[in-house]
Design a protein around this motif. Structure first.
Motif, PDB file in Angstrom:
ATOM      1  N   GLU A  58       0.830  -1.208   0.000  1.00 19.58           N
ATOM      2  CA  GLU A  58       0.000   0.000   0.000  1.00 19.58           C
ATOM      3  C   GLU A  58       0.864   1.258   0.000  1.00 19.58           C
ATOM      4  OE1 GLU A  58      -3.201   2.504  -0.173  1.00 19.58           O
ATOM      5  OE2 GLU A  58      -3.120   0.342  -0.549  1.00 19.58           O
ATOM      6  N   GLN A  59       1.937   1.269   0.770  1.00 18.77           N
ATOM      7  CA  GLN A  59       2.841   2.418   0.795  1.00 18.77           C
ATOM      8  C   GLN A  59       3.552   2.581  -0.547  1.00 18.77           C
ATOM      9  OE1 GLN A  59       5.107   1.131   4.192  1.00 18.77           O
ATOM     10  NE2 GLN A  59       4.062   2.563   5.582  1.00 18.77           N
ATOM     11  N   GLN A  60       3.897   1.459  -1.174  1.00 19.80           N
ATOM     12  CA  GLN A  60       4.516   1.516  -2.503  1.00 19.80           C
ATOM     13  C   GLN A  60       3.545   2.116  -3.514  1.00 19.80           C
ATOM     14  OE1 GLN A  60       5.709  -2.462  -3.472  1.00 19.80           O
ATOM     15  NE2 GLN A  60       7.517  -2.391  -2.154  1.00 19.80           N
ATOM     16  N   ARG A  61       2.283   1.690  -3.440  1.00 21.51           N
ATOM     17  CA  ARG A  61       1.265   2.223  -4.352  1.00 21.51           C
ATOM     18  C   ARG A  61       1.131   3.732  -4.161  1.00 21.51           C
ATOM     19  NH1 ARG A  61      -3.697   3.982  -4.167  1.00 21.51           N
ATOM     20  NH2 ARG A  61      -3.987   3.434  -1.995  1.00 21.51           N
ATOM     21  N   GLN A  62       1.058   4.169  -2.911  1.00 21.35           N
ATOM     22  CA  GLN A  62       0.921   5.590  -2.622  1.00 21.35           C
ATOM     23  C   GLN A  62       2.126   6.377  -3.126  1.00 21.35           C
ATOM     24  OE1 GLN A  62       0.262   5.773   1.593  1.00 21.35           O
ATOM     25  NE2 GLN A  62      -1.893   5.200   1.442  1.00 21.35           N
ATOM     26  N   CYS A  63       3.323   5.858  -2.901  1.00 25.41           N
ATOM     27  CA  CYS A  63       4.531   6.534  -3.367  1.00 25.41           C
ATOM     28  C   CYS A  63       4.514   6.652  -4.888  1.00 25.41           C
ATOM     29  CB  CYS A  63       5.777   5.785  -2.903  1.00 25.41           C
ATOM     30  SG  CYS A  63       7.316   6.617  -3.347  1.00 25.41           S
ATOM     31  N   PHE A  64       4.180   5.557  -5.567  1.00 28.19           N
ATOM     32  CA  PHE A  64       4.137   5.583  -7.034  1.00 28.19           C
ATOM     33  C   PHE A  64       3.117   6.611  -7.526  1.00 28.19           C
ATOM     34  CE2 PHE A  64       2.026   4.179 -10.926  1.00 28.19           C
ATOM     35  CZ  PHE A  64       3.085   4.269 -11.809  1.00 28.19           C
ATOM     36  N   GLU A  65       1.913   6.566  -6.969  1.00 29.76           N
ATOM     37  CA  GLU A  65       0.859   7.483  -7.405  1.00 29.76           C
ATOM     38  C   GLU A  65       1.230   8.937  -7.123  1.00 29.76           C
ATOM     39  OE1 GLU A  65      -2.752   6.138  -5.562  1.00 29.76           O
ATOM     40  OE2 GLU A  65      -2.986   4.472  -6.974  1.00 29.76           O
ATOM     41  N   GLN A  66       1.809   9.201  -5.964  1.00 33.31           N
ATOM     42  CA  GLN A  66       2.207  10.565  -5.631  1.00 33.31           C
ATOM     43  C   GLN A  66       3.276  11.079  -6.587  1.00 33.31           C
ATOM     44  OE1 GLN A  66       3.392  10.208  -1.549  1.00 33.31           O
ATOM     45  NE2 GLN A  66       1.288  10.297  -0.768  1.00 33.31           N
TER      46      GLN A  66
END
Length: 158
Positions: A58-66
């Protein structure tokens, strides 16, 4: 002598069947594993170099999207888009990050009036994605895989 030949012949026949059944069991195991894999999800998201590869999914997804959103904002804010509309239209950019970390645009979904008012829009978005910083591809069971994304872009009207 005849007994020795019969024994050798029968051993060779049985040994072939032994290896064949072992190969068959191995293939059945592989087939079973392949059926159990969820091919619609990834183990890790594509990552920019400043994202933490040890973070949760989930943190990886957020980092990528940001990071991808920030890149779009930064590069698209350099252009002044004028859209004659009462609402703020949304454009969707559909792209793939392949197993080598390269980005390929599949489609840019937009209304006809955006195409009429901004015929250069597709080229600008394409150029923006070409300048994205280096990305490591998504992983599935430790193997780099292609992933498809859809990013909405809201155009502000005045």
């Amino acid at each position: 002598m005849k007994r020795l030949c019969i024994v050798l012949v029968s051993l060779s026949l049985f040994s072939c069947h032994f290896f064949e059944s072992k190969e068959k069991r191995t293939q059945e195991l592989i087939d079973s594993e392949l059926r159990e894999i969820d091919w619609n999800s990834i183990d890790t998201y594509p990552l920019f170099l400043d994202c933490d590869e040890t973070a949760t999914k989930e943190q990886q997804r957020q980092c990528f999207e940001q990071r991808i959103t920030a890149h779009f904002e930064e590069t698209l804010n350099e252009f002044e888009f004028i859209v004659d509309s009462e609402d703020n239209p949304t454009v969707a950019v559909i792209f793939v990050i392949d197993a080598d970390g390269e980005i390929d645009i599949l489609e840019i979904e937009k209304d006809r009036y955006i195409l009429k008012q901004m015929p250069e829009f597709d080229g600008i978005v394409t150029q923006s994605l070409k300048t994205v910083p280096e990305i490591t591809p998504a992983l599935k069971r430790g193997i780099p895989v292609s992933t498809k994304f859809r990013i909405p872009i809201q155009l502000n009207t005045k």
